[in-house]
Design a protein around this motif. Structure first.
Motif, PDB file in Angstrom:
ATOM      1  N   ASP A  99     121.236  48.896  25.994  1.00 31.50           N
ATOM      2  CA  ASP A  99     121.977  48.612  26.373  1.00 31.50           C
ATOM      3  C   ASP A  99     123.653  48.685  26.360  1.00 31.50           C
ATOM      4  OD1 ASP A  99     120.327  48.265  29.229  1.00 31.50           O
ATOM      5  OD2 ASP A  99     120.335  45.952  28.983  1.00 31.50           O
ATOM      6  N   LEU A 100     123.200  47.532  25.380  1.00 29.99           N
ATOM      7  CA  LEU A 100     124.926  47.904  24.944  1.00 29.99           C
ATOM      8  C   LEU A 100     125.369  49.398  24.274  1.00 29.99           C
ATOM      9  CD1 LEU A 100     127.067  46.312  23.355  1.00 29.99           C
ATOM     10  CD2 LEU A 100     125.976  46.625  21.309  1.00 29.99           C
ATOM     11  N   GLU A 101     124.791  49.841  23.441  1.00 29.64           N
ATOM     12  CA  GLU A 101     124.812  51.465  23.696  1.00 29.64           C
ATOM     13  C   GLU A 101     125.266  52.609  24.478  1.00 29.64           C
ATOM     14  OE1 GLU A 101     122.658  53.634  20.118  1.00 29.64           O
ATOM     15  OE2 GLU A 101     121.895  51.311  19.202  1.00 29.64           O
ATOM     16  N   MET A 141     121.988  39.167  28.484  1.00 32.23           N
ATOM     17  CA  MET A 141     121.567  39.230  27.187  1.00 32.23           C
ATOM     18  C   MET A 141     121.420  40.990  26.911  1.00 32.23           C
ATOM     19  SD  MET A 141     120.280  38.027  25.007  1.00 32.23           S
ATOM     20  CE  MET A 141     119.336  38.506  23.367  1.00 32.23           C
ATOM     21  N   ASN A 142     122.254  41.040  26.226  1.00 30.11           N
ATOM     22  CA  ASN A 142     122.349  43.234  26.128  1.00 30.11           C
ATOM     23  C   ASN A 142     120.969  43.151  25.380  1.00 30.11           C
ATOM     24  OD1 ASN A 142     124.900  43.904  26.994  1.00 30.11           O
ATOM     25  ND2 ASN A 142     125.434  42.293  26.104  1.00 30.11           N
ATOM     26  N   ARG A 143     120.803  44.166  26.051  1.00 28.86           N
ATOM     27  CA  ARG A 143     119.276  44.469  25.659  1.00 28.86           C
ATOM     28  C   ARG A 143     120.250  46.099  24.406  1.00 28.86           C
ATOM     29  NH1 ARG A 143     115.191  46.971  29.850  1.00 28.86           N
ATOM     30  NH2 ARG A 143     117.142  47.626  30.430  1.00 28.86           N
ATOM     31  N   LEU A 188     128.730  42.463  18.514  1.00 27.50           N
ATOM     32  CA  LEU A 188     128.990  43.559  20.313  1.00 27.50           C
ATOM     33  C   LEU A 188     127.983  41.930  20.811  1.00 27.50           C
ATOM     34  CD1 LEU A 188     130.331  46.335  19.655  1.00 27.50           C
ATOM     35  CD2 LEU A 188     131.616  44.003  19.981  1.00 27.50           C
ATOM     36  N   ARG A 189     126.769  42.271  20.329  1.00 27.62           N
ATOM     37  CA  ARG A 189     125.668  42.038  21.278  1.00 27.62           C
ATOM     38  C   ARG A 189     126.356  40.898  21.365  1.00 27.62           C
ATOM     39  NH1 ARG A 189     122.197  45.656  18.693  1.00 27.62           N
ATOM     40  NH2 ARG A 189     121.949  47.731  20.590  1.00 27.62           N
ATOM     41  N   THR A 190     125.678  39.767  20.392  1.00 25.75           N
ATOM     42  CA  THR A 190     126.232  38.601  20.121  1.00 25.75           C
ATOM     43  C   THR A 190     126.887  37.767  20.900  1.00 25.75           C
ATOM     44  OG1 THR A 190     124.555  38.526  18.495  1.00 25.75           O
ATOM     45  CG2 THR A 190     125.821  36.086  19.204  1.00 25.75           C
ATOM     46  N   THR A 191     128.381  38.588  20.864  1.00 26.33           N
ATOM     47  CA  THR A 191     129.395  37.810  21.752  1.00 26.33           C
ATOM     48  C   THR A 191     129.799  38.212  22.674  1.00 26.33           C
ATOM     49  OG1 THR A 191     130.872  39.142  19.608  1.00 26.33           O
ATOM     50  CG2 THR A 191     132.003  38.525  21.639  1.00 26.33           C
ATOM     51  N   GLU A 219     129.187  54.857  28.060  1.00 30.29           N
ATOM     52  CA  GLU A 219     130.108  55.511  29.548  1.00 30.29           C
ATOM     53  C   GLU A 219     131.705  54.913  29.488  1.00 30.29           C
ATOM     54  OE1 GLU A 219     126.994  52.799  31.755  1.00 30.29           O
ATOM     55  OE2 GLU A 219     125.802  53.988  31.682  1.00 30.29           O
ATOM     56  N   GLY A 220     132.007  53.309  28.622  1.00 26.64           N
ATOM     57  CA  GLY A 220     132.985  53.119  28.710  1.00 26.64           C
ATOM     58  C   GLY A 220     133.902  53.854  28.067  1.00 26.64           C
ATOM     59  N   SER A 221     133.159  54.787  27.083  1.00 26.58           N
ATOM     60  CA  SER A 221     134.224  55.455  26.137  1.00 26.58           C
ATOM     61  C   SER A 221     134.191  56.735  26.998  1.00 26.58           C
ATOM     62  CB  SER A 221     133.221  56.219  24.776  1.00 26.58           C
ATOM     63  OG  SER A 221     133.202  54.248  23.970  1.00 26.58           O
ATOM     64  N   GLU A 222     133.373  57.376  27.612  1.00 21.37           N
ATOM     65  CA  GLU A 222     133.689  58.082  28.386  1.00 21.37           C
ATOM     66  C   GLU A 222     135.227  57.832  29.528  1.00 21.37           C
ATOM     67  OE1 GLU A 222     130.370  59.824  29.389  1.00 21.37           O
ATOM     68  OE2 GLU A 222     130.855  61.384  31.325  1.00 21.37           O
TER      69      GLU A 222
END
Lengths: 402, 187
Positions: A6-8, A1-3, B178-181, A13-16
């Motif tokens: 975490d996603l941001e 599960m993304n907090r 995006l979180r859900t996906t 990081e992915g963008s970098e």
């Protein structure tokens, strides 16, 4: 599960990492350095773009293009099923092979064929002088509509039709006539005689913002307009693709896909016609389908014959599965036949029709042929039924191809 | 007098240069624009297309258009924003074409397939950016401009020609989606 954070973080990081990739790509493909041909094959579209870039930038050479083509993923398209059909000889002889060609026999019939009951379902529109006639295949007239006053100096032409509506070009006007008894003809101004017309609307043209350019804009029959496409005067639209125009560039001898945002070179061969996402061109004597990305698939060999009048006598059936081409002898320019190619079965059928005839698909399997002279020579093939009917002294032939 | 005049001239040039830096009245050259925007355009396009070759083509096309329209573009307040808009439009165009191509292939092969994504496995975080590309057009543009180009909400609003509030809500919804996906894919 993304907090939430975490996603941001992940995106940052992915963008970098993406920026690093972008920097590497920018270094590997610098704007100021001409590139060599890539390994993915040469693409006429990008080749042309490269020429444009070089011309545009002159000696500065700031931007060049790699040659590149889109290759369908393996298994996406069965190329082996799309191959030219071989035939032994000319169109008036009996010929064929068991695997690739339907048996055909050409018989000249001077008399009217018996009308079959099933054909009464087929309705069509026809332009008879200044009147639009809706009829069924037996010749029964369902409605006859006199058109408004003729624009002086222009000849009217039926530019598009279905069994409910006829679309007639009249100089700078497009007249839309419905089969329904209560509908009145509707006149749309600003039509160009070469602009494509569909069931939903038409393309109108006006002087472009720049000298030597013409602005094309789709106008729906509900009077809603789409974005403008700027074309040079020598660039002639001959079909409507999904959100743009199929264009023949006479000066450069190229077929283009033009949208409001870009122009893409699809082919350097003569166009025959287009469906909503495919352009059909004549590559030597092979009918070739070209998609919106310039990917070409050879379909049929016309065996040296030429299409009579590419944009009038060639037509794609409404379901895009059949292509009708009026073929002419390349030397004498005598009409040879109307050949119908079936894209599903890769078979073909030839029909002898008169000089000057025009073919129009009226259903997925029926072609209507308007003959200029009242005496049509009617031909029947083993695989097809064919009906000759009469409207106001003019013969109309319907060909059922399935 | 001569010495004083010389000082004045130097001072004037210096002042003018400072003003240009703070609030440019002279345009950047095309080369200056390209230096800054080319790599950024590639990054933006890679994130939206997931295909390095296509991204380079898009970036080059955008800068070629800027070059052709340079008389006009150089007078814009933010020429870089113009280039980014072109990149976004070209990417949308490419994604639409991919979808249409799938439909055409389906019709020719009669085998339904919904595969629209390209699989450039050499790119980092493939799954993450594939999920971004599944977002609606404006939402994915907002995400790419915010994270890949590190633009502020106001700058994104300027780029896309919409209110900052719209950008904020687009971004918020996009991240939630995006979180859900991604959490579904993790399971």
């Amino acid at each position: 599960m993304n907090r939430p954070q975490d996603l941001e973080d992940q995106l940052s990081e992915g963008s970098e990492r993406l920026r690093t990739v972008a920097d590497e790509l920018a270094s590997a493909h610098p704007l100021a350095t001409p590139r060599s041909s890539g390994s993915r094959g040469r693409h006429p579209l990008v080749l042309s773009a490269a020429v444009v870039a070089v011309v545009a930038l002159g000696v500065a050479g700031l931007v060049t293009y790699r040659y590149r083509s889109e290759v369908p993923a393996s298994g996406d398209i069965a190329v082996s099923t799309v191959s030219p059909i071989e035939r032994d000889s000319g169109p008036t002889t009996t010929s064929g092979s068991a695997t690739t060609l339907q048996a055909e026999a050409t018989i000249t019939l001077p008399t009217t064929l018996e009308v079959q009951a099933t054909h009464s379902e087929i309705l069509f529109a026809s332009l008879q002088d200044d009147t639009v006639v809706f009829a069924d295949i037996e010749g029964s007239i369902l409605r006859s509509v006199a058109l408004p006053t003729v624009a002086p100096g222009f000849e009217r032409a039926l530019v598009h039709a279905n069994d409910e509506t006829a679309y007639v070009a009249d100089g700078g006007r497009l007249i839309v006539v419905g089969r329904s008894a209560i509908s009145e003809p509707t006149v749309y101004d600003g039509y160009s005689s070469i602009g494509p017309v569909s069931d939903s609307g038409f393309w109108r043209s006006e002087a472009g913002a720049r000298p030597g350019f013409v602005s094309w804009r789709f106008e729906s029959f509900a009077r809603e307009t789409g974005p403008t496409i700027e074309l040079e005067i020598s660039q002639l639209p001959f079909g409507q693709l999904s959100d743009g125009l199929a264009v023949w560039d006479r000066e450069r001898s190229q077929v283009l896909y033009a949208s409001s945002q870009s122009q893409t070179v699809l082919s350097s061969h003569v166009p025959l016609t287009s469906s909503d996402d495919t352009v059909f061109v004549l590559d030597d004597s092979t009918v070739t389908a070209v998609d919106e990305f310039g990917d070409a698939q050879p379909l049929f060999d016309l065996r040296g014959a030429v299409p009579a009048s590419t944009l009038e006598a060639t037509a794609v059936s409404p379901d895009h599965r059949r292509l009708a081409i009026l073929r002419k002898d390349p030397n004498s320019y005598d009409v040879l036949d109307l050949t119908v190619f079936d894209l599903d079965t890769m078979t073909e059928s030839a029909f002898a029709i008169d000089e000057g005839a025009r073919a129009q698909w009226i259903s997925a399997s029926s072609i209507l042929v308007h003959a200029d002279r009242p005496t049509a020579i009617v031909v029947r093939t083993d695989s097809s039924d064919l009906v000759e009917t009469h409207l106001a002294g003019r013969d109309v032939i319907a060909i059922e191809t399935s | 007098m001569q010495r004083s005049g010389g000082r004045l001239r130097v001072y004037w040039v210096s002042l003018s240069t400072t003003e240009e830096l703070l609030n440019p009245v002279t345009s950047p050259s095309f080369e200056e624009l390209a230096d800054i925007e080319y790599s950024r355009a590639i990054g933006l396009a890679v994130s939206l297309l997931g295909d390095r070759d296509a991204a380079v083509d898009v970036a080059q096309e955008a800068l070629l258009r800027a070059y052709r329209e340079w008389d006009r573009v150089q007078r814009l307040e933010r020429p870089g924003a113009w280039v980014r808009r072109v990149v976004l439009n070209l990417c949308s165009d490419q994604l639409r074409r991919r979808t249409r191509k799938i439909k055409l292939l389906n019709r020719l092969t009669r085998q339904p397939s919904t595969k629209v994504e390209t699989s450039d496995s050499a790119l980092p975080d493939v799954q993450l950016w594939a999920a971004v590309r599944q977002l609606p057009p404006r939402a994915r543009s907002v995400v790419a401009l915010r994270f890949v180009l590190d633009l502020s909400i106001d700058a994104i609003a300027d780029d896309l020609g919409c209110p900052a509030g719209t950008v904020k809500s687009d971004l918020s919804r996009a991240l939630a989606h995006l979180r859900t996906t991604l959490s579904k894919e993790d399971r």
